[in-house]
Scaffold this motif. Structure first.
Motif, PDB file in Angstrom:
ATOM      1  N   ALA A 145       0.327  -1.212  -0.119  1.00 46.78           N
ATOM      2  CA  ALA A 145       0.252  -0.253   0.029  1.00 46.78           C
ATOM      3  C   ALA A 145       0.901   1.412   0.118  1.00 46.78           C
ATOM      4  O   ALA A 145       0.291   2.341   0.011  1.00 46.78           O
ATOM      5  CB  ALA A 145      -0.849   0.191   1.196  1.00 46.78           C
ATOM      6  N   GLY A 146       2.316   0.956   0.003  1.00 47.41           N
ATOM      7  CA  GLY A 146       3.035   2.412  -0.100  1.00 47.41           C
ATOM      8  C   GLY A 146       3.381   3.088   1.554  1.00 47.41           C
ATOM      9  O   GLY A 146       3.516   3.888   1.513  1.00 47.41           O
ATOM     10  N   GLU A 147       3.207   2.531   2.279  1.00 47.03           N
ATOM     11  CA  GLU A 147       3.463   3.264   3.855  1.00 47.03           C
ATOM     12  C   GLU A 147       3.997   3.138   3.920  1.00 47.03           C
ATOM     13  O   GLU A 147       5.285   2.555   4.113  1.00 47.03           O
ATOM     14  CB  GLU A 147       2.659   2.149   4.600  1.00 47.03           C
ATOM     15  N   ALA A 148       4.890   4.491   3.874  1.00 47.86           N
ATOM     16  CA  ALA A 148       5.814   5.125   4.989  1.00 47.86           C
ATOM     17  C   ALA A 148       6.752   4.032   6.192  1.00 47.86           C
ATOM     18  O   ALA A 148       5.780   3.418   7.432  1.00 47.86           O
ATOM     19  CB  ALA A 148       5.840   5.765   5.503  1.00 47.86           C
ATOM     20  N   TYR A 149       7.985   3.303   5.918  1.00 43.53           N
ATOM     21  CA  TYR A 149       8.213   2.343   7.314  1.00 43.53           C
ATOM     22  C   TYR A 149       9.895   2.803   7.205  1.00 43.53           C
ATOM     23  O   TYR A 149      10.766   3.866   6.139  1.00 43.53           O
ATOM     24  CB  TYR A 149       8.169   1.049   6.603  1.00 43.53           C
ATOM     25  N   ALA A 150       9.765   2.470   8.227  1.00 45.23           N
ATOM     26  CA  ALA A 150      11.812   2.688   8.953  1.00 45.23           C
ATOM     27  C   ALA A 150      11.821   0.763   8.696  1.00 45.23           C
ATOM     28  O   ALA A 150      11.411   0.231   8.824  1.00 45.23           O
ATOM     29  CB  ALA A 150      11.776   3.434   9.922  1.00 45.23           C
ATOM     30  N   LEU A 151      13.300   1.112   9.214  1.00 45.90           N
ATOM     31  CA  LEU A 151      14.567  -0.083   8.697  1.00 45.90           C
ATOM     32  C   LEU A 151      14.772  -0.233  10.006  1.00 45.90           C
ATOM     33  O   LEU A 151      15.721   0.170  10.378  1.00 45.90           O
ATOM     34  CB  LEU A 151      14.508  -0.406   8.101  1.00 45.90           C
ATOM     35  N   ARG A 152      14.236  -1.379  10.936  1.00 44.63           N
ATOM     36  CA  ARG A 152      15.008  -1.517  11.923  1.00 44.63           C
ATOM     37  C   ARG A 152      16.075  -2.460  12.168  1.00 44.63           C
ATOM     38  O   ARG A 152      15.377  -3.550  11.209  1.00 44.63           O
ATOM     39  CB  ARG A 152      13.709  -1.945  13.430  1.00 44.63           C
ATOM     40  N   LEU A 153      17.030  -2.625  13.046  1.00 48.24           N
ATOM     41  CA  LEU A 153      17.790  -3.837  12.818  1.00 48.24           C
ATOM     42  C   LEU A 153      17.271  -4.559  14.320  1.00 48.24           C
ATOM     43  O   LEU A 153      16.812  -4.121  15.264  1.00 48.24           O
ATOM     44  CB  LEU A 153      19.251  -3.280  13.510  1.00 48.24           C
TER      45      LEU A 153
END
Ligand code: GLU
Length: 296
Positions: A145-153
Protein backbone atom coordinates in the motif's frame (compact mmCIF):
# COMPACT_ATOMS: atom_id res chain seq x y z
CA UNK A 1 53.26 -3.74 11.69
CA UNK A 2 50.84 -1.15 12.96
CA UNK A 3 49.32 1.09 10.33
CA UNK A 4 49.73 4.81 10.63
CA UNK A 5 47.14 6.73 12.52
CA UNK A 6 44.12 8.03 10.62
CA UNK A 7 41.71 10.36 12.41
CA UNK A 8 38.68 12.28 11.28
CA UNK A 9 36.42 15.10 12.19
CA UNK A 10 32.80 14.41 11.19
CA UNK A 11 30.56 17.41 11.75
CA UNK A 12 26.93 17.63 10.66
CA UNK A 13 26.11 20.87 8.84
CA UNK A 14 22.96 21.65 10.81
CA UNK A 15 24.26 24.99 12.04
CA UNK A 16 27.45 27.00 12.46
CA UNK A 17 30.36 25.46 14.30
CA UNK A 18 31.06 26.61 17.85
CA UNK A 19 33.98 26.27 20.21
CA UNK A 20 33.16 22.64 20.97
CA UNK A 21 33.56 21.77 17.30
CA UNK A 22 36.86 23.61 17.12
CA UNK A 23 38.10 21.58 20.06
CA UNK A 24 36.95 18.28 18.49
CA UNK A 25 38.48 19.14 15.13
CA UNK A 26 41.71 20.38 16.67
CA UNK A 27 42.08 17.27 18.76
CA UNK A 28 41.58 14.95 15.78
CA UNK A 29 44.09 16.95 13.72
CA UNK A 30 46.68 16.90 16.50
CA UNK A 31 46.31 13.18 17.10
CA UNK A 32 46.98 12.51 13.41
CA UNK A 33 50.31 14.31 13.75
CA UNK A 34 51.55 11.89 16.36
CA UNK A 35 52.98 9.66 13.65
CA UNK A 36 54.91 10.81 10.58
CA UNK A 37 52.43 9.11 8.21
CA UNK A 38 49.38 10.18 10.20
CA UNK A 39 46.37 11.43 8.23
CA UNK A 40 43.52 13.71 9.19
CA UNK A 41 40.23 13.56 7.30
CA UNK A 42 37.17 15.75 7.34
CA UNK A 43 33.82 14.13 6.65
CA UNK A 44 30.53 15.94 6.24
CA UNK A 45 27.72 13.97 7.88
CA UNK A 46 24.81 15.44 5.99
CA UNK A 47 22.38 12.57 5.48
CA UNK A 48 19.64 14.49 7.24
CA UNK A 49 18.66 16.50 4.21
CA UNK A 50 15.84 18.15 6.16
CA UNK A 51 18.24 19.78 8.65
CA UNK A 52 21.56 20.06 6.83
CA UNK A 53 22.29 23.00 4.53
CA UNK A 54 24.95 23.55 1.87
CA UNK A 55 25.80 26.97 3.31
CA UNK A 56 26.54 25.35 6.67
CA UNK A 57 28.82 22.88 4.88
CA UNK A 58 30.67 25.75 3.24
CA UNK A 59 30.90 27.47 6.62
CA UNK A 60 32.54 24.34 8.09
CA UNK A 61 35.28 24.54 5.44
CA UNK A 62 35.71 28.28 5.93
CA UNK A 63 35.78 28.18 9.73
CA UNK A 64 38.19 25.27 9.96
CA UNK A 65 40.50 26.84 7.35
CA UNK A 66 40.37 30.10 9.27
CA UNK A 67 41.52 28.20 12.34
CA UNK A 68 44.51 26.96 10.35
CA UNK A 69 43.41 23.36 9.87
CA UNK A 70 43.93 21.40 6.69
CA UNK A 71 42.75 17.95 5.73
CA UNK A 72 42.95 15.44 2.94
CA UNK A 73 40.84 15.99 -0.16
CA UNK A 74 38.39 14.90 -1.38
CA UNK A 75 36.10 15.42 1.57
CA UNK A 76 33.49 12.69 1.84
CA UNK A 77 29.97 14.06 1.94
CA UNK A 78 27.59 11.39 3.12
CA UNK A 79 24.65 12.78 1.17
CA UNK A 80 26.46 11.78 -2.03
CA UNK A 81 26.77 8.16 -0.98
CA UNK A 82 23.28 6.96 -0.17
CA UNK A 83 23.85 4.01 -2.53
CA UNK A 84 26.67 2.76 -0.26
CA UNK A 85 24.38 2.78 2.74
CA UNK A 86 21.59 1.16 0.73
CA UNK A 87 23.98 -1.69 -0.16
CA UNK A 88 24.84 -2.19 3.51
CA UNK A 89 21.14 -2.24 4.40
CA UNK A 90 20.48 -4.68 1.60
CA UNK A 91 23.14 -6.96 2.99
CA UNK A 92 21.44 -6.98 6.40
CA UNK A 93 18.06 -7.42 4.76
CA UNK A 94 19.30 -10.49 2.87
CA UNK A 95 20.33 -11.98 6.18
CA UNK A 96 16.88 -11.35 7.65
CA UNK A 97 18.15 -8.90 10.24
CA UNK A 98 15.96 -5.92 9.35
CA UNK A 99 12.24 -5.40 9.48
CA UNK A 100 10.04 -2.53 8.36
CA UNK A 101 8.54 -0.43 11.15
CA UNK A 102 5.45 1.59 10.34
CA UNK A 103 4.99 3.04 13.83
CA UNK A 104 4.74 6.75 14.36
CA UNK A 105 6.38 8.33 17.38
CA UNK A 106 2.93 8.75 18.90
CA UNK A 107 2.06 5.09 18.45
CA UNK A 108 5.30 4.04 20.10
CA UNK A 109 4.59 6.32 23.05
CA UNK A 110 1.06 4.95 23.36
CA UNK A 111 2.35 1.39 23.25
CA UNK A 112 4.88 2.11 25.97
CA UNK A 113 2.24 3.86 28.10
CA UNK A 114 -0.11 0.89 27.70
CA UNK A 115 2.65 -1.49 28.80
CA UNK A 116 2.92 0.62 31.94
CA UNK A 117 6.68 0.92 31.87
CA UNK A 118 9.31 2.25 29.54
CA UNK A 119 12.60 0.42 29.60
CA UNK A 120 15.10 3.21 29.32
CA UNK A 121 18.00 2.76 26.98
CA UNK A 122 20.99 4.90 26.03
CA UNK A 123 18.91 6.88 23.57
CA UNK A 124 15.64 7.11 25.47
CA UNK A 125 12.79 4.63 25.64
CA UNK A 126 13.57 1.31 23.96
CA UNK A 127 11.27 0.39 21.06
CA UNK A 128 8.80 -2.24 22.27
CA UNK A 129 9.17 -4.32 19.11
CA UNK A 130 5.61 -3.82 17.85
CA UNK A 131 6.35 -4.26 14.15
CA UNK A 132 8.73 -7.16 14.76
CA UNK A 133 5.74 -9.28 15.66
CA UNK A 134 3.53 -8.11 12.80
CA UNK A 135 1.90 -10.98 10.89
CA UNK A 136 3.59 -11.46 7.52
CA UNK A 137 0.33 -10.86 5.65
CA UNK A 138 -0.21 -7.48 7.25
CA UNK A 139 3.39 -6.47 6.57
CA UNK A 140 3.07 -7.39 2.91
CA UNK A 141 -0.20 -5.54 2.61
CA UNK A 142 1.11 -2.36 4.20
CA UNK A 143 4.29 -2.41 2.12
CA UNK A 144 2.24 -2.90 -1.03
CA UNK A 145 0.00 0.00 0.00
CA UNK A 146 3.07 2.24 0.01
CA UNK A 147 2.96 3.10 3.73
CA UNK A 148 6.04 4.87 4.98
CA UNK A 149 8.35 2.74 7.08
CA UNK A 150 11.68 2.80 8.83
CA UNK A 151 14.03 -0.18 8.86
CA UNK A 152 14.90 -1.53 12.28
CA UNK A 153 17.68 -3.91 13.17
CA UNK A 154 16.39 -6.99 14.97
CA UNK A 155 19.02 -6.70 17.65
CA UNK A 156 18.66 -10.16 19.13
CA UNK A 157 18.76 -11.82 15.73
CA UNK A 158 21.78 -9.67 14.84
CA UNK A 159 23.63 -10.75 17.97
CA UNK A 160 22.89 -14.40 17.24
CA UNK A 161 23.91 -13.96 13.63
CA UNK A 162 27.43 -12.77 14.44
CA UNK A 163 28.17 -16.21 15.90
CA UNK A 164 28.35 -17.35 19.50
CA UNK A 165 32.11 -17.66 19.58
CA UNK A 166 32.53 -13.93 18.96
CA UNK A 167 30.90 -12.83 22.22
CA UNK A 168 31.40 -10.78 24.24
CA UNK A 169 32.65 -8.13 21.83
CA UNK A 170 35.24 -5.59 22.90
CA UNK A 171 36.38 -2.14 21.97
CA UNK A 172 38.94 0.13 23.53
CA UNK A 173 38.57 3.67 24.75
CA UNK A 174 41.82 5.46 25.53
CA UNK A 175 40.53 6.87 28.80
CA UNK A 176 37.97 4.34 29.93
CA UNK A 177 39.93 1.26 28.81
CA UNK A 178 38.57 -1.97 27.41
CA UNK A 179 34.79 -2.06 26.96
CA UNK A 180 32.73 -5.22 26.85
CA UNK A 181 29.61 -5.53 24.74
CA UNK A 182 27.07 -8.26 25.40
CA UNK A 183 23.77 -9.09 23.66
CA UNK A 184 21.97 -8.10 26.89
CA UNK A 185 23.58 -4.69 26.94
CA UNK A 186 22.56 -4.08 23.33
CA UNK A 187 19.01 -5.37 23.81
CA UNK A 188 18.48 -3.27 26.92
CA UNK A 189 20.50 -0.24 25.86
CA UNK A 190 19.25 0.08 22.30
CA UNK A 191 16.67 -2.50 21.39
CA UNK A 192 15.76 -2.66 17.70
CA UNK A 193 17.44 0.54 16.50
CA UNK A 194 16.44 2.35 13.35
CA UNK A 195 19.03 1.93 10.59
CA UNK A 196 17.01 3.69 7.90
CA UNK A 197 14.53 6.39 8.77
CA UNK A 198 11.17 6.95 7.14
CA UNK A 199 12.26 10.19 5.53
CA UNK A 200 15.98 9.43 5.17
CA UNK A 201 17.12 6.08 3.77
CA UNK A 202 19.96 5.68 6.30
CA UNK A 203 20.85 6.58 9.90
CA UNK A 204 23.74 8.08 11.84
CA UNK A 205 24.76 4.73 13.39
CA UNK A 206 24.97 2.96 10.07
CA UNK A 207 26.68 5.73 8.11
CA UNK A 208 29.29 6.66 10.72
CA UNK A 209 30.35 3.05 11.24
CA UNK A 210 30.33 2.31 7.52
CA UNK A 211 32.43 5.35 6.71
CA UNK A 212 34.94 4.92 9.50
CA UNK A 213 35.59 1.45 8.09
CA UNK A 214 35.61 2.58 4.46
CA UNK A 215 38.01 5.43 5.14
CA UNK A 216 40.34 3.32 7.26
CA UNK A 217 39.96 5.42 10.39
CA UNK A 218 42.20 3.93 13.08
CA UNK A 219 41.33 6.32 15.91
CA UNK A 220 37.85 7.77 16.33
CA UNK A 221 37.91 10.92 18.44
CA UNK A 222 34.50 12.24 19.39
CA UNK A 223 32.48 13.63 22.26
CA UNK A 224 31.65 11.57 25.31
CA UNK A 225 27.95 11.94 24.46
CA UNK A 226 28.56 9.26 21.83
CA UNK A 227 30.34 6.85 24.16
CA UNK A 228 27.40 4.44 24.52
CA UNK A 229 26.70 4.53 20.79
CA UNK A 230 30.04 2.85 20.25
CA UNK A 231 28.64 -0.37 21.77
CA UNK A 232 26.16 -0.50 18.91
CA UNK A 233 28.79 0.46 16.35
CA UNK A 234 30.85 -2.48 17.58
CA UNK A 235 27.96 -4.81 16.74
CA UNK A 236 27.75 -3.37 13.23
CA UNK A 237 31.50 -3.92 12.82
CA UNK A 238 31.05 -7.54 13.84
CA UNK A 239 28.11 -8.01 11.46
CA UNK A 240 29.99 -6.62 8.48
CA UNK A 241 33.47 -7.82 9.37
CA UNK A 242 34.71 -4.24 9.51
CA UNK A 243 37.91 -3.34 11.36
CA UNK A 244 37.56 -2.00 14.89
CA UNK A 245 39.28 1.35 15.39
CA UNK A 246 40.47 2.64 18.74
CA UNK A 247 38.30 5.30 20.37
CA UNK A 248 39.01 8.44 22.34
CA UNK A 249 35.80 9.96 23.68
CA UNK A 250 36.59 13.43 24.92
CA UNK A 251 34.70 15.57 27.42
CA UNK A 252 32.32 18.13 25.96
CA UNK A 253 33.13 21.78 26.42
CA UNK A 254 30.83 23.56 28.85
CA UNK A 255 29.77 27.18 29.05
CA UNK A 256 30.04 29.36 32.16
CA UNK A 257 26.83 27.91 33.55
CA UNK A 258 28.06 24.35 33.17
CA UNK A 259 25.77 23.57 30.26
CA UNK A 260 27.23 21.82 27.24
CA UNK A 261 27.83 24.15 24.35
CA UNK A 262 26.26 21.89 21.76
CA UNK A 263 22.91 22.03 23.48
CA UNK A 264 22.84 25.73 24.04
CA UNK A 265 21.11 27.52 21.27
CA UNK A 266 22.97 30.74 21.80
CA UNK A 267 26.48 29.39 22.12
CA UNK A 268 28.56 31.83 20.06
CA UNK A 269 29.54 30.36 16.73
CA UNK A 270 33.12 30.48 15.47
CA UNK A 271 32.00 33.07 12.95
CA UNK A 272 30.50 35.20 15.72
CA UNK A 273 33.82 35.04 17.54
CA UNK A 274 35.67 35.90 14.36
CA UNK A 275 33.34 38.82 13.63
CA UNK A 276 33.89 40.06 17.15
CA UNK A 277 37.61 40.29 16.38
CA UNK A 278 38.78 37.11 18.10
CA UNK A 279 41.88 35.61 16.50
CA UNK A 280 42.31 31.92 15.73
CA UNK A 281 44.96 31.78 18.46
CA UNK A 282 42.50 33.17 20.99
CA UNK A 283 39.89 30.63 19.91
CA UNK A 284 42.31 27.71 20.32
CA UNK A 285 43.30 29.08 23.69
CA UNK A 286 39.68 29.28 24.74
CA UNK A 287 39.08 25.73 23.51
CA UNK A 288 41.96 24.59 25.69
CA UNK A 289 44.36 23.65 22.88
CA UNK A 290 47.81 25.09 22.25
CA UNK A 291 47.53 27.78 19.52
CA UNK A 292 51.15 27.24 18.50
CA UNK A 293 50.25 23.78 17.22
CA UNK A 294 47.99 25.29 14.58
CA UNK A 295 50.11 28.11 13.25
CA UNK A 296 50.56 27.83 9.52
N1 GLU B 1 28.24 13.82 12.94
C1 GLU B 1 28.24 13.66 14.36
C2 GLU B 1 27.95 14.99 15.02
O1 GLU B 1 28.09 16.02 14.40
C3 GLU B 1 29.55 13.16 14.92
C4 GLU B 1 29.78 11.77 14.56
C5 GLU B 1 30.98 11.13 15.19
O2 GLU B 1 31.99 11.79 15.45
O3 GLU B 1 30.94 9.91 15.33
O4 GLU B 1 27.57 14.98 16.16
Amino acid sequence: MQSDIVTRCAPSPTGYLHLGHAYAAGLAALRAREEPGGRFLLRIEDIDTTRCRPDFTQAIFDDLHWLGLSWEEPVRRQSQHFSDYAAALDNLQQRGLLYPCFCTRKQIQAEIAAAGHAPHGFEGAVYPGTCRYMPAGERTRRLAAGEAYALRLDIEAACRHTGREKWPLHWHDEDAGQQTVTPELLAQGFGDVVLARKEIPASYHLCVTHDDALQGITLVTRGSDLFAATHLHRLLQALFGWPVPAYAHHPLLLDDTGERLAKRKNAPSLRDLRAAGRTPAAVWQQAGLDPAAFQK
